[in-house]
Design a protein around this motif. Structure first.
Motif, PDB file in Angstrom:
ATOM      1  N   LEU A  79       3.750  27.182  14.244  1.00 18.73           N
ATOM      2  CA  LEU A  79       2.576  26.755  13.474  1.00 18.73           C
ATOM      3  C   LEU A  79       3.000  26.051  12.188  1.00 18.73           C
ATOM      4  CD1 LEU A  79       0.200  29.853  13.864  1.00 18.73           C
ATOM      5  CD2 LEU A  79      -0.114  27.585  14.864  1.00 18.73           C
ATOM      6  N   ARG A  94      -2.493  19.339  15.506  1.00 18.10           N
ATOM      7  CA  ARG A  94      -2.418  20.637  16.172  1.00 18.10           C
ATOM      8  C   ARG A  94      -1.293  20.721  17.202  1.00 18.10           C
ATOM      9  NH1 ARG A  94      -8.871  20.979  17.746  1.00 18.10           N
ATOM     10  NH2 ARG A  94      -9.677  20.684  15.623  1.00 18.10           N
ATOM     11  N   PRO A 107       0.794  25.143  19.414  1.00 18.97           N
ATOM     12  CA  PRO A 107       1.190  26.485  18.979  1.00 18.97           C
ATOM     13  C   PRO A 107       0.026  27.441  18.754  1.00 18.97           C
ATOM     14  CG  PRO A 107       2.464  24.826  17.809  1.00 18.97           C
ATOM     15  CD  PRO A 107       1.399  24.096  18.553  1.00 18.97           C
ATOM     16  N   SER A 108      -1.149  26.914  18.383  1.00 18.72           N
ATOM     17  CA  SER A 108      -2.294  27.796  18.145  1.00 18.72           C
ATOM     18  C   SER A 108      -2.732  28.520  19.415  1.00 18.72           C
ATOM     19  CB  SER A 108      -3.470  27.000  17.571  1.00 18.72           C
ATOM     20  OG  SER A 108      -3.871  25.975  18.453  1.00 18.72           O
ATOM     21  N   PRO A 148      -1.644  33.720  10.574  1.00 18.89           N
ATOM     22  CA  PRO A 148      -1.959  32.669  11.553  1.00 18.89           C
ATOM     23  C   PRO A 148      -3.333  32.061  11.328  1.00 18.89           C
ATOM     24  CG  PRO A 148      -2.053  34.834  12.590  1.00 18.89           C
ATOM     25  CD  PRO A 148      -1.464  35.037  11.230  1.00 18.89           C
ATOM     26  N   LEU A 151      -2.913  29.258   8.748  1.00 21.33           N
ATOM     27  CA  LEU A 151      -2.098  28.168   9.289  1.00 21.33           C
ATOM     28  C   LEU A 151      -2.874  27.342  10.312  1.00 21.33           C
ATOM     29  CD1 LEU A 151       1.348  29.976   9.728  1.00 21.33           C
ATOM     30  CD2 LEU A 151       0.732  28.256   8.017  1.00 21.33           C
ATOM     31  N   ILE A 152      -3.672  28.017  11.129  1.00 22.72           N
ATOM     32  CA  ILE A 152      -4.458  27.301  12.140  1.00 22.72           C
ATOM     33  C   ILE A 152      -5.656  26.611  11.503  1.00 22.72           C
ATOM     34  CG2 ILE A 152      -5.867  27.591  14.227  1.00 22.72           C
ATOM     35  CD1 ILE A 152      -4.017  29.911  14.990  1.00 22.72           C
ATOM     36  N   GLU A 155      -5.087  23.128  10.130  1.00 20.89           N
ATOM     37  CA  GLU A 155      -4.738  22.004  11.021  1.00 20.89           C
ATOM     38  C   GLU A 155      -5.708  20.822  11.006  1.00 20.89           C
ATOM     39  OE1 GLU A 155      -3.989  23.757  14.845  1.00 20.89           O
ATOM     40  OE2 GLU A 155      -2.083  24.598  14.217  1.00 20.89           O
TER      41      GLU A 155
END
Length: 205
Positions: A79, A94, A107-108, A148, A151-152, A155
């Protein structure tokens, strides 16, 4: 020689697999009709998915719990890599492009199973007391959920990030957290709603 626990086979959901087979072939055929290259990619993804499923099904997961943190932090590193070497589409970054094979990795999506396993791993190592987790333990578990999530969301992919957050905190709610913590979080969330709204993209609003 692998020694498969027959209890797993007895509880295996064969009906779902049977229902998925025509869906996989139909979707592959329709995608191939649109563009043969996309159809080939679809079949590669399906083949890899089946291979991973069979591998994980046969592995003695309970004897390999040490791998769970490695899976989780590998997902986090991927990520983070999106920010630096990610591939952008339609205004969102992404994907990571795999060299030489012209395939992309998201990666998500990979972090989802690692995320769930990591929560289960942490909870199994530190079960909640009778009254539920206190603030210190809740904050520690929340770190593994929110890392996470942010981080997501950056995006941006607020939908996937929100699903992870709801899943993670939903697990904690079921496992047990002191009610005062939930009340405090609820009040903080309501108070911060105007600020959160100003940070959203137009389509998210």
């Amino acid at each position: 020689m692998l020694n498969i626990d027959r209890r797993i086979l007895a509880h295996f959901d064969f009906i779902t697999i049977i229902l998925l087979i025509p869906l996989i072939f139909t979707s592959g055929w329709l995608i191939y009709e649109i563009h043969p290259m996309l159809g080939q990619k679809q079949m590669v993804y399906v083949s890899v998915g089946i291979g991973v499923f069979v591998t994980l099904f046969l592995l003695p997961i309970r004897r390999m719990l040490w791998m769970i943190p490695i899976m989780y932090w590998t997902g986090i590193l991927l990520l983070l890599a999106v920010e630096f070497v990610g591939h952008s589409r339609l205004g969102a970054k992404r994907w990571i492009e795999i060299p030489f094979v012209h395939f992309t990795l998201q990666p998500s999506e990979l972090i989802k199973p690692a995320f769930v396993l990591m929560l289960a791993y942490l909870i199994s190592r530190n079960p909640p007391p009778r009254g539920g987790y206190g603030l210190k333990d809740f904050a520690k578990l929340s770190f593994y959920i929110l890392l996470p999530f942010f981080l997501i969301a950056k995006e941006p992919d607020l939908g996937t990030a929100t699903v992870l957050a709801l899943l993670g905190f939903g697990v904690l709610f079921i496992v047990g957290v002191r009610w005062k913590i939930w009340v405090g979080l609820g009040i903080a969330f309501i108070v911060s709603l105007p600020l959160i709204y100003t940070q959203l993209h137009d389509y998210q609003k």
